[in-house]
Design a protein around this motif. Structure first.
Motif: not given
Length: 337
Positions: A117, A120, A134, A137, A184
């Motif tokens: 990921r 975000d 990340m 996450h 995260a």
């Protein structure tokens, strides 16, 4: 009933979102199971029909993984759950293949079972204006749900257990010593710290709570191992003390046996690897738990293993065996017939 009405409202009030798999969407199946157990068959049939229509749509899509954004992949968890539920094994396998394509097995706390990921932090975190890998996450623990479910169906594939357990456990690393849960970890060399915003961590913790269990395997290279517990061996007897976060779920891979408790806790499991008998030890009663509720499932068909059931006499409520508890531990013996 409120959960049932909310589930239907997605179809009537926000039909666009029914096109996609939902984050934490596995709860819809658990809700359906509970409605069946309560005998609410009319409502259960209605809910199942709504979900079947969604699954039929996914059957016609090559990669139906979007959630609220069509380029997202957070919908894999629920897409897997319903396609498996309705017997669409080809589509559920697509989900598993997609997840294993980016959920690695790496001997490192950060990367083992970590979903890929990148964006975000900018949307749900501290508004860091960059795309960045990340660490843990919520994608890690949510995608561990289908991975561990698929492992219980196919316990010969230990790779699934390695990455699924890594994703489930990784979500605990987000919580600091004061109890704050970060969304995260930042991997850029100039940062290397947890994000100061909680963000979507609630989904991450759901994945951990939902997945927490002790898994017992006989590894082809390393022998008997317990993921989430302490294991000892004496002759043919394998003894495991569950130490996972909930101690209410145990999977015995060589028997394909999935034991869960609606109430109570496991203190110990003993398995005779030659006779294939199982003895479980349950924690003492408390003011809230005068009896345990034991469910026995066998998601995998193992050659030479019959159907497990308690050797004693127990009443059943809503599909679970009712086991009276006392002031000390209680043992229940299981045998395959």
């Amino acid at each position: 009933n409120q959960a049932y009405e909310t589930s239907l409202a997605m179809r009537t009030d926000a039909p666009y979102y029914t096109r996609f798999g939902q984050m934490e969407g596995t709860v819809f199946i658990r809700l359906l199971d509970d409605m069946r157990a309560e005998g609410w068959n009319d409502k259960a049939d209605k809910l199942e029909a709504v979900m079947h229509a969604r699954a039929d749509r996914w059957k016609g899509e090559a990669y139906p993984f979007g959630s609220e954004m069509p380029w997202d992949s957070t919908g894999q968890e629920e897409v897997y759950a319903w396609t498996r539920y309705f017997g669409d094994t080809a589509k559920s396998k697509v989900c598993i293949d997609a997840i294993t394509g980016y959920m690695p097995a790496v001997p490192h706390w950060a990367y083992n079972g970590c979903a890929r990921r990148y964006w975000d932090f900018e949307y749900g975190g501290s508004k860091t204006p960059r795309l960045e890998r990340m660490i843990h996450h919520y994608g890690s623990s949510l995608n561990a749900i289908p991975i561990l479910s698929d492992y219980r169906d196919r316990p010969d594939d230990i790779y699934l257990l390695r990455i699924g357990y890594g994703g489930m456990m990784g979500s605990l690393s987000n919580i600091d010593q004061d109890g704050f849960p970060s969304m995260a970890f930042h991997t850029f060399p100039d940062t290397m710290k947890w994000d100061p915003i909680t963000g979507d961590y609630g989904l991450n913790f759901f994945g951990h709570a939902y997945n927490s269990a002790t898994y017992i395997v006989n590894h082809p290279d390393f022998g008997w191992q317990a993921f989430g517990g302490n294991l000892t061996q004496s002759g043919n007897t394998i003894s495991v003390t569950p130490l996972d976060s909930v101690r209410r779920r145990v999977y015995l891979a060589p028997a394909g046996l999935w034991l869960t408790l609606d109430a109570g806790q496991f203190s110990r499991l003993d398995y005779d690897s030659q006779a294939h008998t199982v003895q479980i030890t349950l924690a003492p009663s408390d003011s809230h738990t005068p009896s345990a509720r034991l469910r026995i499932e066998q998601p995998a068909t193992i050659s030479g293993i019959g159907t497990y059931a308690p050797t004693g006499t127990y009443t059943q409520e809503r599909g679970a065996y009712v086991v009276p508890l006392g002031s000390s531990t209680t043992t229940v013996s299981l045998a395959a017939k």
